[in-house]
Write an enzyme that holds these catalytic residues in place. Structure first.
Site, PDB file in Angstrom:
ATOM      1  N   ASN A  49       0.772  -1.415   0.007  1.00  0.00           N
ATOM      2  CA  ASN A  49      -0.078  -0.037   0.224  1.00  0.00           C
ATOM      3  C   ASN A  49       0.785   1.303   0.015  1.00  0.00           C
ATOM      4  O   ASN A  49       1.962   1.190   0.767  1.00  0.00           O
ATOM      5  CB  ASN A  49      -0.686   0.054   1.421  1.00  0.00           C
ATOM      6  CG  ASN A  49      -1.996   1.026   1.117  1.00  0.00           C
ATOM      7  OD1 ASN A  49      -1.616   2.288   1.406  1.00  0.00           O
ATOM      8  ND2 ASN A  49      -3.155   0.666   1.303  1.00  0.00           N
ATOM      9  N   TYR A  52       2.666   3.196   3.505  1.00  0.00           N
ATOM     10  CA  TYR A  52       3.597   2.253   4.361  1.00  0.00           C
ATOM     11  C   TYR A  52       3.342   2.427   5.891  1.00  0.00           C
ATOM     12  O   TYR A  52       3.084   3.692   6.374  1.00  0.00           O
ATOM     13  CB  TYR A  52       5.169   2.541   4.022  1.00  0.00           C
ATOM     14  CG  TYR A  52       5.561   1.940   2.873  1.00  0.00           C
ATOM     15  CD1 TYR A  52       5.694   0.269   2.816  1.00  0.00           C
ATOM     16  CD2 TYR A  52       5.794   2.529   1.658  1.00  0.00           C
ATOM     17  CE1 TYR A  52       6.508  -0.114   1.848  1.00  0.00           C
ATOM     18  CE2 TYR A  52       6.435   1.945   0.418  1.00  0.00           C
ATOM     19  CZ  TYR A  52       6.594   0.502   0.753  1.00  0.00           C
ATOM     20  OH  TYR A  52       7.097   0.080  -0.291  1.00  0.00           O
ATOM     21  N   CYS A  57       0.958  -8.829   4.778  1.00  0.00           N
ATOM     22  CA  CYS A  57       2.010  -9.954   4.564  1.00  0.00           C
ATOM     23  C   CYS A  57       1.391 -11.229   3.833  1.00  0.00           C
ATOM     24  O   CYS A  57       0.340 -11.605   4.205  1.00  0.00           O
ATOM     25  CB  CYS A  57       2.672 -10.244   5.761  1.00  0.00           C
ATOM     26  SG  CYS A  57       3.844  -9.054   6.219  1.00  0.00           S
ATOM     27  N   GLU A  59       1.710 -14.042   4.841  1.00  0.00           N
ATOM     28  CA  GLU A  59       1.176 -15.281   5.917  1.00  0.00           C
ATOM     29  C   GLU A  59      -0.049 -14.669   6.226  1.00  0.00           C
ATOM     30  O   GLU A  59      -0.992 -15.698   6.571  1.00  0.00           O
ATOM     31  CB  GLU A  59       2.127 -15.310   6.991  1.00  0.00           C
ATOM     32  CG  GLU A  59       3.559 -15.836   6.354  1.00  0.00           C
ATOM     33  CD  GLU A  59       4.747 -14.753   6.069  1.00  0.00           C
ATOM     34  OE1 GLU A  59       5.839 -14.736   6.178  1.00  0.00           O
ATOM     35  OE2 GLU A  59       4.170 -13.650   5.416  1.00  0.00           O
ATOM     36  N   CYS A  90       8.129 -12.635   9.148  1.00  0.00           N
ATOM     37  CA  CYS A  90       8.454 -11.371  10.077  1.00  0.00           C
ATOM     38  C   CYS A  90       8.044 -11.334  11.195  1.00  0.00           C
ATOM     39  O   CYS A  90       7.299 -12.374  11.569  1.00  0.00           O
ATOM     40  CB  CYS A  90       7.883 -10.128   9.442  1.00  0.00           C
ATOM     41  SG  CYS A  90       6.313  -9.907   9.528  1.00  0.00           S
ATOM     42  N   CYS A  93       4.019 -11.713  11.665  1.00  0.00           N
ATOM     43  CA  CYS A  93       3.669 -12.815  11.125  1.00  0.00           C
ATOM     44  C   CYS A  93       3.746 -14.141  12.213  1.00  0.00           C
ATOM     45  O   CYS A  93       3.024 -14.764  12.193  1.00  0.00           O
ATOM     46  CB  CYS A  93       4.011 -12.972   9.923  1.00  0.00           C
ATOM     47  SG  CYS A  93       3.240 -12.046   8.558  1.00  0.00           S
TER      48      CYS A  93
END
Length: 138
Positions: A49, A52, A57, A59, A90, A93
């Site tokens: 997007n 930021y 993500c 996942e 990350c 996630c």
């Protein structure tokens, strides 16, 4: 441990998801495949997007697809990015995955573009994590 056939199926789902990723800013497409406790595989891709860090993500997208299908527990995730280096989920996630799987049993597979996997349990990647049982009133 996941069979080679199941890993190959998850990799195919993750690669298809990665191909659909929306990454106009970073140009780094990621795909994920989450294995639900019922054996179904759910794909997700990163969606960036302009504001930021408001993107999603891969996942998280795969987990959303799993929940939408009515599944509330997961056994594994496979993540594939671009390039020679495998990527792991990350921190955000890892916490999202923790919500749906047992840390010592939940498998995390990170695969590079050539299909070479690395594997950990979620507990190895996210030790001493906070999960739903910490909020139990019982």
């Amino acid at each position: 441990m996941l069979s080679a056939a199941l890993q190959a199926e998850m990799l195919a789902v993750a690669r298809a998801a990665r191909a659909a990723a929306y990454a106009p800013y970073s140009s780094y497409r990621v795909g994920a495949a989450v294995l639900g406790e019922d054996g179904r595989i759910f794909g997700g891709c990163n969606v960036e997007n302009a504001a930021y860090p408001e993107g999603v993500c891969a996942e998280a997208g795969a987990l959303s697809a799993m929940v939408l299908a009515g599944v509330r527990k997961a056994r594994a995730v496979l993540v594939v990015g671009e390039g020679p280096h495998p990527i792991s989920p990350c921190g955000g996630c890892r916490q999202k995955l923790r919500e749906f799987g047992q840390p010592d049993q939940f498998l995390v597979l990170a695969v590079n573009e050539n299909g070479q996997p690395q594997q950990w349990t979620l507990e190895e990647l996210f030790p001493q994590s906070f999960g739903p049982e910490h909020l139990s009133k019982g």
